[in-house]
Write an enzyme that holds these catalytic residues in place. Sequence first.
Site, PDB file in Angstrom:
ATOM      1  N   GLU A 187       0.837  -1.192   0.000  1.00 52.55           N
ATOM      2  CA  GLU A 187       0.000   0.000   0.000  1.00 52.55           C
ATOM      3  C   GLU A 187       0.871   1.242   0.000  1.00 52.55           C
ATOM      4  OE1 GLU A 187      -2.666   1.253  -0.849  1.00 52.55           O
ATOM      5  OE2 GLU A 187      -4.146   1.102   0.734  1.00 52.55           O
ATOM      6  N   ASP A 241      -3.791   5.175   6.250  1.00 51.74           N
ATOM      7  CA  ASP A 241      -4.334   6.357   6.903  1.00 51.74           C
ATOM      8  C   ASP A 241      -5.367   5.921   7.939  1.00 51.74           C
ATOM      9  OD1 ASP A 241      -5.296   8.865   7.585  1.00 51.74           O
ATOM     10  OD2 ASP A 241      -5.766   9.486   5.552  1.00 51.74           O
ATOM     11  N   VAL A 284      -1.632  14.179   1.503  1.00 51.42           N
ATOM     12  CA  VAL A 284      -0.431  14.159   0.675  1.00 51.42           C
ATOM     13  C   VAL A 284      -0.723  13.625  -0.725  1.00 51.42           C
ATOM     14  CG1 VAL A 284       1.195  14.008   2.590  1.00 51.42           C
ATOM     15  CG2 VAL A 284       0.236  11.911   1.652  1.00 51.42           C
TER      16      VAL A 284
END
Length: 185
Positions: free
Chosen positions: A99, A103, A153
């Site tokens: 990945e 998060d 991001v």
Amino acid sequence: MLHKDIEEVLVSQEEIKTIIKALGTALTEDYANKKPLFVGLLKGCVPFISDLLKELDFMLEVDFMDVSSYHGGLQSSGDVKIVKDLSTAVKGRHVILAEDIVDSGQTIQAIRSMLLYRGAASVRVVTLLDKPKGRVVQLQPDYVGRTIPDAFVVGYGLDYQEFYRNLPYVGTLKPSVYQTENEES
């Protein structure tokens, strides 16, 4: 042109190379004789898994899943959708989920549970970036390249509305980019 939208570079292209080399060394030590199945979670994983595979010195297979939980927004919706499932059976296999970023943890947790239910011998997670402050489930990736602050991001596979994936580094967007988008909607 894309670079003008970046507020700050969090992980440079050179740092990414160093991180991936270290992850490759650790994975090679742990999986040298196991012939694991690497599962990339599309689309963000493409640059990461492509570079990571070059650092691995053991027999392995690769497959991909297209899984979505962001649906164009800045935060995970919590609604994990499988758009493309695996074409490789996982029963009895050691699986490594690759990945770009962990998060909220919801997507990884859902996929990990599903693969274990399908009979995988083990399911571990390798991620370029870990954002633990965004976590809403109890999950700790097994191999972490870099822990980052709680910021949205882009770059190196990570996107905002499908753009910015092709930046060679990871950075934060200027707020004016997504504020303008939201005002136009």
